[in-house]
Design a protein around this motif. Sequence first.
Motif, PDB file in Angstrom:
ATOM      1  N   ALA A  26       0.837  -1.199   0.000  1.00 60.11           N
ATOM      2  CA  ALA A  26       0.000   0.000   0.000  1.00 60.11           C
ATOM      3  C   ALA A  26       0.870   1.245   0.000  1.00 60.11           C
ATOM      4  N   LYS A  27       1.974   1.209   0.744  1.00 58.48           N
ATOM      5  CA  LYS A  27       2.898   2.350   0.791  1.00 58.48           C
ATOM      6  C   LYS A  27       3.464   2.646  -0.594  1.00 58.48           C
ATOM      7  N   GLU A  28       3.896   1.591  -1.311  1.00 61.89           N
ATOM      8  CA  GLU A  28       4.446   1.777  -2.660  1.00 61.89           C
ATOM      9  C   GLU A  28       3.381   2.327  -3.608  1.00 61.89           C
ATOM     10  N   THR A  29       2.162   1.797  -3.501  1.00 61.79           N
ATOM     11  CA  THR A  29       1.089   2.229  -4.397  1.00 61.79           C
ATOM     12  C   THR A  29       0.744   3.696  -4.183  1.00 61.79           C
ATOM     13  N   ASP A  42      -3.739  15.461  -4.754  1.00 61.41           N
ATOM     14  CA  ASP A  42      -5.041  14.790  -4.709  1.00 61.41           C
ATOM     15  C   ASP A  42      -5.433  14.499  -3.255  1.00 61.41           C
ATOM     16  N   PRO A  43      -6.570  15.023  -2.816  1.00 62.66           N
ATOM     17  CA  PRO A  43      -6.956  14.868  -1.400  1.00 62.66           C
ATOM     18  C   PRO A  43      -7.216  13.418  -0.992  1.00 62.66           C
ATOM     19  N   GLU A  44      -7.782  12.625  -1.875  1.00 59.24           N
ATOM     20  CA  GLU A  44      -8.063  11.228  -1.537  1.00 59.24           C
ATOM     21  C   GLU A  44      -6.777  10.449  -1.330  1.00 59.24           C
ATOM     22  N   LEU A  45      -5.791  10.716  -2.175  1.00 64.31           N
ATOM     23  CA  LEU A  45      -4.495  10.047  -2.032  1.00 64.31           C
ATOM     24  C   LEU A  45      -3.804  10.468  -0.737  1.00 64.31           C
ATOM     25  N   LYS A  46      -3.897  11.741  -0.402  1.00 63.01           N
ATOM     26  CA  LYS A  46      -3.270  12.221   0.829  1.00 63.01           C
ATOM     27  C   LYS A  46      -3.886  11.546   2.050  1.00 63.01           C
ATOM     28  N   GLU A  47      -5.182  11.375   2.037  1.00 63.00           N
ATOM     29  CA  GLU A  47      -5.861  10.728   3.158  1.00 63.00           C
ATOM     30  C   GLU A  47      -5.439   9.267   3.293  1.00 63.00           C
ATOM     31  N   VAL A  48      -5.343   8.584   2.179  1.00 60.46           N
ATOM     32  CA  VAL A  48      -4.910   7.178   2.210  1.00 60.46           C
ATOM     33  C   VAL A  48      -3.460   7.090   2.680  1.00 60.46           C
ATOM     34  N   PHE A  49      -2.616   8.038   2.246  1.00 58.54           N
ATOM     35  CA  PHE A  49      -1.207   8.042   2.663  1.00 58.54           C
ATOM     36  C   PHE A  49      -1.099   8.205   4.181  1.00 58.54           C
ATOM     37  N   ARG A  50      -1.952   9.051   4.755  1.00 59.54           N
ATOM     38  CA  ARG A  50      -1.938   9.252   6.208  1.00 59.54           C
ATOM     39  C   ARG A  50      -2.293   7.942   6.928  1.00 59.54           C
ATOM     40  N   LYS A  51      -3.273   7.228   6.413  1.00 55.84           N
ATOM     41  CA  LYS A  51      -3.661   5.956   7.023  1.00 55.84           C
ATOM     42  C   LYS A  51      -2.546   4.920   6.900  1.00 55.84           C
ATOM     43  N   VAL A  52      -1.858   4.945   5.764  1.00 59.58           N
ATOM     44  CA  VAL A  52      -0.750   4.005   5.572  1.00 59.58           C
ATOM     45  C   VAL A  52       0.349   4.284   6.593  1.00 59.58           C
ATOM     46  N   GLN A  53       0.676   5.558   6.811  1.00 56.54           N
ATOM     47  CA  GLN A  53       1.722   5.908   7.772  1.00 56.54           C
ATOM     48  C   GLN A  53       1.337   5.473   9.184  1.00 56.54           C
ATOM     49  N   GLN A  54       0.076   5.634   9.532  1.00 56.78           N
ATOM     50  CA  GLN A  54      -0.365   5.206  10.852  1.00 56.78           C
ATOM     51  C   GLN A  54      -0.232   3.692  11.013  1.00 56.78           C
ATOM     52  N   SER A  55      -0.536   2.966   9.926  1.00 53.80           N
ATOM     53  CA  SER A  55      -0.414   1.502   9.980  1.00 53.80           C
ATOM     54  C   SER A  55       1.038   1.078  10.113  1.00 53.80           C
TER      55      SER A  55
END
Length: 431
Positions: A332-335, A346-359
Amino acid sequence: MLSTNSFTPSGVLEPNLATTTLQTTVTLKGRIGLPGMTAGMMAGRISWLTVFALLLCTVFCHVPISASVHVLESSIQPSARVVLGLRNRAPASLLRLRGAGDADSKVQEALAAKELGNEAYKKKDFEEAIKQYERAAELDPTSMVYLNNIAAALFGQGKYEECIKKCQEAIEVGKQYRSDFKDIARAHSRCGNACAKLGRLEEAIKHYDSSLVEFKDGNVELKRREVIRQKDEIDKAAYLNPEKAEEHRQNGNAFFKEGKWVDAIREYTEGLRRDPQNHLIYSNRAQTYIKVMDFGSALKDCDKCLELKPDFPRAYARKATVQMLCKQIHKAKETVELGLSKAPEDPELKEVFRKVQQSIMGVGLSPEEREERAKEAMKDPSIQQIMSDPVMRQVLDDMQSNPTSAAKHMQDPMVKRNIDLLVAAGIIQMR
């Protein structure tokens, strides 16, 4: 009253070469009839046998009545022919069916004409080949082989309609005279080839099916599969309609908003049949698959969407979401990083990136969940390759024994990438 014939000691009447008639009752002990049967009784029995044999020969064996009579007369004992008033003939072994010699001669002539036709066919002289095959068919109209050969020559000339008609004629002759199954199968397959050349694919498939019923041939099966593939492609192309596809997409969106996931997937799928190049429908269907927890199908739709439009940020966000749900945080991090390189705002990508970092940091994860994530990551071949690399093993051992060496190792781009991947997978932790 008896004619001038004399009796032998065995009691059998010796015939003359002339026609004789028995005018009194005598007891004969020949091969025809039972011992003690009178001549009158024997004559009646032979008459019925004669009629029955004539019918059999004429109806089932296609033998002329005259020829049947000729043979039957020769098989009757001379003494019985006297009773029946028949002329004496030569023994049966010396008799031949009338016309048999002519028939054999015609068959040989037909085969010779066929050979001449084959030679012309090999030279691609189709006109001469057809001429010889037609002559063979005239000489022997009971054989479908010559009609099959005519059809082959017509196919070579590109006269596909005529080829089809000749094949159908050959099939009728073959059925009438019970030809070999292979010959009938060959006629059907050639008919199928001609139909395929004319673009009549459905008709061609039917002829291939008929051919395979008569005789299983691997080459015919391959042709059948190829024609089916061509027909499917043509049918799909005829079904394409981008406007209809957009209608189905809008219908799918309406069902999605109502929480009717199955109906939405059905509409999106129909839309893709109408327009398989529509990346938006793949993206929307992927999101719906996520809702029904079908992560494999969702991942495939995301990949297809990115194949059609590599810079579509929403597809990266949804793909990363699927990978997180599958506990593949490193993927997920690479994607998401790849998506941000193409659409950094892109706001949706930024939100997903934040969740990935938390994981990655393990926020909200228990020790058991972290261990489970690490075990799941070890199933990834890329992680296995990193862990089995001797160089990386040395680096990891060095960093564990001497933490200050980490900064030095992280200066190598390849080592840094691998370390980041292991950290994201939960295999190692950096403090």
